[in-house]
Design a protein around this motif. Sequence first.
Motif, PDB file in Angstrom:
ATOM      1  N   TYR A  92       0.810  -1.223   0.000  1.00 43.39           N
ATOM      2  CA  TYR A  92       0.000   0.000   0.000  1.00 43.39           C
ATOM      3  C   TYR A  92       0.842   1.272   0.000  1.00 43.39           C
ATOM      4  CZ  TYR A  92      -4.002  -3.025   0.807  1.00 43.39           C
ATOM      5  OH  TYR A  92      -4.972  -3.987   0.665  1.00 43.39           O
ATOM      6  N   CYS A 103       2.074   6.369   2.634  1.00 41.91           N
ATOM      7  CA  CYS A 103       0.952   5.445   2.579  1.00 41.91           C
ATOM      8  C   CYS A 103      -0.062   5.862   1.513  1.00 41.91           C
ATOM      9  CB  CYS A 103       0.286   5.389   3.955  1.00 41.91           C
ATOM     10  SG  CYS A 103      -1.084   4.223   4.028  1.00 41.91           S
ATOM     11  N   ILE A 105      -2.959   4.537   1.199  1.00 41.54           N
ATOM     12  CA  ILE A 105      -4.260   4.614   1.880  1.00 41.54           C
ATOM     13  C   ILE A 105      -4.448   6.021   2.444  1.00 41.54           C
ATOM     14  CG2 ILE A 105      -5.658   3.743   3.800  1.00 41.54           C
ATOM     15  CD1 ILE A 105      -4.107   1.049   3.471  1.00 41.54           C
ATOM     16  N   GLU A 106      -3.387   6.537   3.087  1.00 40.22           N
ATOM     17  CA  GLU A 106      -3.475   7.880   3.664  1.00 40.22           C
ATOM     18  C   GLU A 106      -3.611   8.945   2.577  1.00 40.22           C
ATOM     19  OE1 GLU A 106      -1.490  10.430   7.290  1.00 40.22           O
ATOM     20  OE2 GLU A 106      -0.277   8.874   6.351  1.00 40.22           O
ATOM     21  N   LYS A 118      -5.434   4.995   7.700  1.00 39.42           N
ATOM     22  CA  LYS A 118      -4.379   4.005   7.481  1.00 39.42           C
ATOM     23  C   LYS A 118      -4.522   2.974   8.591  1.00 39.42           C
ATOM     24  CE  LYS A 118      -0.832   7.078   8.799  1.00 39.42           C
ATOM     25  NZ  LYS A 118       0.568   7.457   8.756  1.00 39.42           N
ATOM     26  N   CYS A 122       0.131   1.325  11.967  1.00 39.40           N
ATOM     27  CA  CYS A 122       1.037   2.299  11.340  1.00 39.40           C
ATOM     28  C   CYS A 122       0.880   3.666  11.993  1.00 39.40           C
ATOM     29  CB  CYS A 122       0.730   2.429   9.853  1.00 39.40           C
ATOM     30  SG  CYS A 122       0.909   0.892   8.929  1.00 39.40           S
ATOM     31  N   HIS A 123      -0.357   4.047  12.241  1.00 44.83           N
ATOM     32  CA  HIS A 123      -0.647   5.350  12.825  1.00 44.83           C
ATOM     33  C   HIS A 123      -0.067   5.459  14.234  1.00 44.83           C
ATOM     34  CE1 HIS A 123      -4.004   8.661  12.942  1.00 44.83           C
ATOM     35  NE2 HIS A 123      -2.799   9.175  12.811  1.00 44.83           N
TER      36      HIS A 123
END
Length: 187
Positions: A92, A103, A105-106, A118, A122-123
């Motif tokens: 991703y 990221c 996704i982010e 995300k 990860c965050h």
Amino acid sequence: MILIEDTVISDDIKEKEFVCNLEKCKGACCIEGDLGAPLEEIELKVLQDEFEAIAPFLSPEGLEAIREQGLYIEDEEGDFSTPTIAGRECAYVVYDKNGCLKCGIEDAYNAGKTDFKKPISCHLYPIRVTKYEQYHALNYDQWSICSDACTLGKELQVPVYKFLKEPLERAYGEEWYAQLVEEIEGE
């Protein structure tokens, strides 16, 4: 050790200082390690539901890895994580113009295409959460690839719990975070 509701928080989270320094590390945490990003079971459905919105923000190599491996993988212990590209970076992630991993996704979230920011693992990084039947243990994960983040955190005097205010509130709620701050700063 700090106890709040059903969480046990290591003292390192109040004592260590940390601020991500992407200019130095280039997002190494997205490429180093044995697997992709750890995923919560609830995030599996979110990835299924949101993938079409996220896909345009991913690299061709990431999309290929996802096509081959699926949106997520399950390891021998029954834990889930993101697939990887050739056993390296998370499927991703994308490289920005400066060669930093970020990221996808982010990126989709920041573009308003999804409500999923995300994976929480990860965050929350450098906090790692271990879930037990009765409680969660929150520990600071000190990793050599983050030495520049530790240096910057010391320079700016930002403890881990302050750097991670947003993801801690996302994971445990604003009231929980306020209790954490009271416990730490009220000492």
